[in-house]
Enzyme design. Sequence first.
Site, PDB file in Angstrom:
ATOM      1  N   ALA A 129      13.936  30.366  86.092  1.00 29.87           N
ATOM      2  CA  ALA A 129      14.463  31.272  87.264  1.00 29.87           C
ATOM      3  C   ALA A 129      13.924  32.718  87.047  1.00 29.87           C
ATOM      4  O   ALA A 129      12.570  32.971  86.404  1.00 29.87           O
ATOM      5  CB  ALA A 129      16.008  31.459  86.754  1.00 29.87           C
ATOM      6  N   THR A 158      12.783  21.701  87.630  1.00 30.14           N
ATOM      7  CA  THR A 158      12.398  21.612  89.190  1.00 30.14           C
ATOM      8  C   THR A 158      11.088  22.037  89.215  1.00 30.14           C
ATOM      9  O   THR A 158      10.611  23.204  89.101  1.00 30.14           O
ATOM     10  CB  THR A 158      13.325  22.850  89.908  1.00 30.14           C
ATOM     11  N   VAL A 188      17.701  29.260  79.990  1.00 31.65           N
ATOM     12  CA  VAL A 188      18.146  28.650  80.895  1.00 31.65           C
ATOM     13  C   VAL A 188      19.689  29.217  80.875  1.00 31.65           C
ATOM     14  O   VAL A 188      20.071  30.073  79.886  1.00 31.65           O
ATOM     15  CB  VAL A 188      18.295  27.178  80.607  1.00 31.65           C
ATOM     16  N   SER A 201      17.563  42.417  77.349  1.00 28.03           N
ATOM     17  CA  SER A 201      18.355  43.239  78.054  1.00 28.03           C
ATOM     18  C   SER A 201      17.284  43.908  78.902  1.00 28.03           C
ATOM     19  O   SER A 201      16.029  44.363  78.495  1.00 28.03           O
ATOM     20  CB  SER A 201      19.080  44.421  77.236  1.00 28.03           C
ATOM     21  N   LYS A 206      23.578  41.865  71.348  1.00 28.02           N
ATOM     22  CA  LYS A 206      23.111  41.811  72.786  1.00 28.02           C
ATOM     23  C   LYS A 206      24.791  41.638  73.316  1.00 28.02           C
ATOM     24  O   LYS A 206      24.715  42.315  74.268  1.00 28.02           O
ATOM     25  CB  LYS A 206      22.511  40.676  73.263  1.00 28.02           C
ATOM     26  N   HIS A 227      26.119  45.127  72.922  1.00 25.68           N
ATOM     27  CA  HIS A 227      25.371  45.949  74.121  1.00 25.68           C
ATOM     28  C   HIS A 227      25.997  45.890  75.480  1.00 25.68           C
ATOM     29  O   HIS A 227      25.980  46.815  76.016  1.00 25.68           O
ATOM     30  CB  HIS A 227      24.000  45.450  74.041  1.00 25.68           C
ATOM     31  N   GLU A 251      27.765  48.459  77.978  1.00 26.14           N
ATOM     32  CA  GLU A 251      27.491  48.746  79.193  1.00 26.14           C
ATOM     33  C   GLU A 251      28.635  48.598  80.092  1.00 26.14           C
ATOM     34  O   GLU A 251      28.795  49.428  80.976  1.00 26.14           O
ATOM     35  CB  GLU A 251      26.372  47.537  79.449  1.00 26.14           C
ATOM     36  N   TYR A 252      29.724  47.647  79.792  1.00 29.93           N
ATOM     37  CA  TYR A 252      30.857  47.701  80.720  1.00 29.93           C
ATOM     38  C   TYR A 252      31.448  49.121  80.541  1.00 29.93           C
ATOM     39  O   TYR A 252      31.912  49.352  81.607  1.00 29.93           O
ATOM     40  CB  TYR A 252      31.907  46.581  79.967  1.00 29.93           C
ATOM     41  N   ARG A 255      59.432  47.552  61.207  1.00 27.44           N
ATOM     42  CA  ARG A 255      58.827  46.193  60.831  1.00 27.44           C
ATOM     43  C   ARG A 255      59.829  46.032  59.461  1.00 27.44           C
ATOM     44  O   ARG A 255      60.099  44.833  59.217  1.00 27.44           O
ATOM     45  CB  ARG A 255      57.653  46.250  60.513  1.00 27.44           C
ATOM     46  N   HIS A 260      59.247  43.674  55.948  1.00 21.58           N
ATOM     47  CA  HIS A 260      57.753  43.482  55.793  1.00 21.58           C
ATOM     48  C   HIS A 260      57.200  44.681  54.667  1.00 21.58           C
ATOM     49  O   HIS A 260      55.981  44.679  54.432  1.00 21.58           O
ATOM     50  CB  HIS A 260      57.014  43.694  56.982  1.00 21.58           C
TER      51      HIS A 260
END
Length: 495
Positions: free
Chosen positions: A16, A39, A81, A135, A189, A192, A196-197, A459, A465
């Site tokens: 690709a 392909t 892929v 990246s 990655k 990373h 980026e988001y 709690r 707790h």
Amino acid sequence: MEASPALSRIGLAGLAVMGQNLALNVAEKGFPISVYNRTTSKVDETIQRAQDEGQLPLFGHYTPREFVLSIKRPRSVVILVKAGSPVDQTIAALSDHMEPGDCIIDGGNEWYENTERRIQEVSSKGLLYLGMGVSGGEEGARNGPSLMPGGSHQAYSNIQDILEKVAAQVEDGPCVTYIGEGGSGNFVKMVHNGIEYGDMQLISEAYDVLKHVGGLSNDELAEIFAEWNRGELESFLIEITSDIFRVKDDLSDGFLVDKILDKTGMKGTGKWTVQQAAELSVAAPTIAASLDCRYLSGLKEERENAAEVLKEAGLKEEVGSLAKGIDKKRLIDDVRQALYASKICSYAQGMNLLRAKSVEKGWNLNFGELARIWKGGCIIRAVFLDRIKKAYQRNPNLASLVVDPEFAREMVQRQAAWRRVVGLAISAGISTPGMCASLAYFDTYRRARLPANLVQAQRDLFGAHTYERIDRPGSFHTEWKKSAQKINAGVGALN
């Protein structure tokens, strides 16, 4: 070139656009490369590109066996892929023809545990394995990406010379380093991509405030982002944002950015980052806010309906009245400072997540080196990554970027502007979830005492707790209701 007179130095399967571009990059750096794709038209296309782009030493093959046998031993084969089962199918097809000591390098955005499973599976055949984050998108793959290989150190050594030539080059070396064992390359990655988001969300909020509160045009926005890109915010994402604002629509009047549907797509790495943060009990609110915003952006029809319903219910837009008395110059400078401070918090969250995972898995990640290899080639490349690198060089055990002396000083200098922007956005009814999350993170992290004492008391009351005290060691439990009843009875008696 169609047939290779000698064996290729490396192979790449999966043609690709990313695969084609990475293969052409390798060939252009002088390393003969064999390529394969199920392909066959993709193989022909890549051969043609290699001819057109400078008679590059790239050789096409049409069967897995012919492809593998065309590569010099110990063979190194990169696969690009789609993540998941296509990777397993490609490994199965190729590994039948590979020999002990050969190596498979997966360059896709793979879940790190899949890489760790595959390391074990191929080791039974004596094969080595790397999971390598790549990246920089299509352009990075062709001209120099940031590469994050993790897994077998021997496999890395076999192709280190190739990766160092193919990667983006910055003043302190190529943007590649051996990350660590197992699935560490994929995990790095993934984080990373989470950062980026966050970056993209924060930039979109800066745009929203400047456009709707500041009333700035696309031409003005293009100039502002171009100017920001000459200062502390200099980065790939700021640069391309400036470019986006300049593009006119060729299908109708006006600018293209205004015609784009406000629904954001995603491929899953941001979600994985937030899930891992939760698993490791690491706060990553800026990255989580960016993910939530992508989910909400997908509800376009619901949002349009909500706008109508709430308008009918009497909700008035505050933006117009606020925009009238605004000092544009000051707003622009405040937004710049808010964006920078918010980014520091986002990167701090990402680095803390990497550290938590590194401790859990024993990866011994080098955070200064990670910041260095992100300085070029990748989507989050930015000048201030050099400062992050230096912060971790000063103190490899830095608890958070927020407490590095240099970054701490910058946060303090920018906090007034940051608060003004967030306060203004809230008053105007413009959501800035990324900036708000970053500011809340900063304000929570910097406070020596939080109201968590009350939560812990609750709690203990409903679930026994227990709690710890600030004035003596040990765990304590109080019969809160009995104590409260006694006090209430006493108060009642007094009345």
